[in-house]
Design a protein around this motif. Structure first.
Motif, PDB file in Angstrom:
ATOM      1  N   GLU A   5       0.812  -1.235   0.000  1.00 20.73           N
ATOM      2  CA  GLU A   5       0.000   0.000   0.000  1.00 20.73           C
ATOM      3  C   GLU A   5       0.841   1.279   0.000  1.00 20.73           C
ATOM      4  O   GLU A   5       0.492   2.266  -0.659  1.00 20.73           O
ATOM      5  N   THR A  10      -2.201  -6.598 -10.308  1.00 17.99           N
ATOM      6  CA  THR A  10      -3.040  -7.084  -9.211  1.00 17.99           C
ATOM      7  C   THR A  10      -3.160  -8.606  -9.326  1.00 17.99           C
ATOM      8  O   THR A  10      -3.347  -9.139 -10.411  1.00 17.99           O
ATOM      9  N   PRO A  40      -8.200 -10.112  -4.980  1.00 17.73           N
ATOM     10  CA  PRO A  40      -9.257  -9.097  -4.813  1.00 17.73           C
ATOM     11  C   PRO A  40      -8.823  -7.968  -3.871  1.00 17.73           C
ATOM     12  O   PRO A  40      -9.217  -6.818  -4.067  1.00 17.73           O
ATOM     13  N   GLU A  41      -7.976  -8.274  -2.886  1.00 14.62           N
ATOM     14  CA  GLU A  41      -7.507  -7.213  -1.974  1.00 14.62           C
ATOM     15  C   GLU A  41      -6.673  -6.185  -2.745  1.00 14.62           C
ATOM     16  O   GLU A  41      -6.771  -4.982  -2.495  1.00 14.62           O
ATOM     17  N   VAL A  66      -7.036  -5.456  -5.902  1.00 16.83           N
ATOM     18  CA  VAL A  66      -7.990  -4.678  -6.719  1.00 16.83           C
ATOM     19  C   VAL A  66      -8.654  -3.613  -5.855  1.00 16.83           C
ATOM     20  O   VAL A  66      -8.746  -2.435  -6.234  1.00 16.83           O
ATOM     21  N   GLU A  67      -9.087  -4.041  -4.679  1.00 16.08           N
ATOM     22  CA  GLU A  67      -9.781  -3.091  -3.785  1.00 16.08           C
ATOM     23  C   GLU A  67      -8.887  -1.882  -3.471  1.00 16.08           C
ATOM     24  O   GLU A  67      -9.326  -0.736  -3.526  1.00 16.08           O
ATOM     25  N   LEU A  68      -7.612  -2.149  -3.178  1.00 15.15           N
ATOM     26  CA  LEU A  68      -6.699  -1.039  -2.862  1.00 15.15           C
ATOM     27  C   LEU A  68      -6.457  -0.151  -4.089  1.00 15.15           C
ATOM     28  O   LEU A  68      -6.407   1.067  -3.977  1.00 15.15           O
ATOM     29  N   LEU A  83      -8.516   0.412  -6.503  1.00 12.90           N
ATOM     30  CA  LEU A  83      -9.714   1.241  -6.708  1.00 12.90           C
ATOM     31  C   LEU A  83      -9.738   2.368  -5.678  1.00 12.90           C
ATOM     32  O   LEU A  83     -10.038   3.517  -5.998  1.00 12.90           O
ATOM     33  N   LYS A  84      -9.370   2.035  -4.448  1.00 10.59           N
ATOM     34  CA  LYS A  84      -9.361   3.049  -3.371  1.00 10.59           C
ATOM     35  C   LYS A  84      -8.411   4.211  -3.706  1.00 10.59           C
ATOM     36  O   LYS A  84      -8.733   5.368  -3.468  1.00 10.59           O
ATOM     37  N   SER A 106     -14.102  -9.514  -8.262  1.00 10.07           N
ATOM     38  CA  SER A 106     -13.844  -8.260  -7.542  1.00 10.07           C
ATOM     39  C   SER A 106     -13.920  -7.045  -8.480  1.00 10.07           C
ATOM     40  O   SER A 106     -13.941  -5.912  -8.010  1.00 10.07           O
ATOM     41  N   THR A 150     -17.056  -2.179 -11.913  1.00 11.34           N
ATOM     42  CA  THR A 150     -16.036  -1.135 -12.096  1.00 11.34           C
ATOM     43  C   THR A 150     -15.859  -0.905 -13.593  1.00 11.34           C
ATOM     44  O   THR A 150     -16.305  -1.709 -14.400  1.00 11.34           O
TER      45      THR A 150
END
Ligand code: PEP
Ligand code: MN
Length: 265
Positions: free
Chosen positions: A69, A90, A93-94, A96-98, A100-101, A126, A130
């Motif tokens: 991160e 990526t 899914p974690e 991907v989530e980061l 996107l964040k 995930s 999007t």
């Protein structure tokens, strides 16, 4: 048999390239200074998107496995300073989530992930809802069905800004390349996915910088839609892939020497 994919052309991805899409940057984000200096160095060299590995799939444990991160924050800073859109690999899914964040503009699926349908399906799930562009590297083995299967899974999740990256294939045969190119597989993929952008990654394909310019030119001659090339402010001390990265200055020379005979519609 052609594969039914619902994809959009590169002109609608919003990266402002009228010729081949050029993605460049370090193999890995190693430090804030390394990433920012590399981004500053490549920004006026014809590059459209900055790349940097944030989570690194290393062959053996104990090697540098990426900054996670923290590295994403540096990518965002590099984008704010240079205006270059940002991208990274990526694998979960974690990740991907980061991405996107933090507003990452494009992601790619690495060769070691494309081989695993469970991992690809989890990534695809995930990505539902999007509209982030996604590039899928070929699997490490020369299996076009596996590559197509990964593209289909992600497309079925609703990703239409979808493309592929040819980064060469592992082989037991001795080769001057780190991952041998297989232009027949590229042509088959092209034939079966009409209209889907396909990028070449001569850096991972060659493994050595001397081989990269010729492979980059050959891929453009074969009408690839773009290139992903690694560049590091000081390649000799890079924590991953040091032999295949160009300084920003050398990257500029390589890009300037390429002959491009078409524009991307
Ligand atoms: C990378 O892009 O740095 C990378 C690890 O690539 P590949 O998945 O092609 O090995
Ligand atoms: Mn690399």
């Amino acid at each position: 048999m052609s594969v039914q994919l619902d994809v959009t052309g590169l002109d609608s991805w919003g990266f402002n390239n009228d010729g081949p899409l050029i993605i460049a940057g370090p193999c890995s984000a190693e430090s804030r200074e390394q990433l920012l200096e590399t981004a500053r160095g490549i920004k006026d060299k014809g590059v459209h998107i900055l790349r940097a590995g944030i989570w690194k799939p290393r062959t053996r444990p104990g090697c540098f496995e990426g900054m996670g991160e923290e590295g994403l924050k540096w990518l965002v800073e590099a984008k704010e300073e240079t205006g270059l859109p940002i991208s990274c690999e990526t694998a979960t899914p974690e990740h991907v989530e980061l991405c996107l964040k933090y507003g990452v503009d494009m992601i790619w699926v690495g060769a070691r992930t494309t081989v695993n349908p469970f991992a690809v399906q989890a990534l695809a799930d995930s990505l539902k809802g999007t509209d982030i562009p996604v590039l899928v590297k070929n699997p490490i083995n020369p299996d076009v069905e596996l590559w197509l299967g990964a593209l289909e899974r992600i497309n079925k999740a609703g990703v239409t800004k979808l493309g592929a990256i040819h980064r060469g294939f592992s082989s037991a045969r001795p080769s001057e390349y780190r991952n041998a190119p297989n232009w027949r597989i590229f042509i088959e993929l092209r034939r079966r996915t009409d209209g889907m952008p396909i990028i070449c990654d001569p850096s991972h394909l060659c493994g050595k910088r001397e081989l990269i310019p010729a492979v980059a030119q050959k891929s453009l001659d074969l009408l690839f839609d773009g290139l992903m090339i690694e560049s590091h402010i000081n390649p000799d001390v890079a924590l991953s892939d040091s032999k295949q990265q160009f300084t920003p200055e050398d990257l500029g020379k390589v890009l300037d020497a390429l002959e491009v005979k078409y524009s991307v519609a």
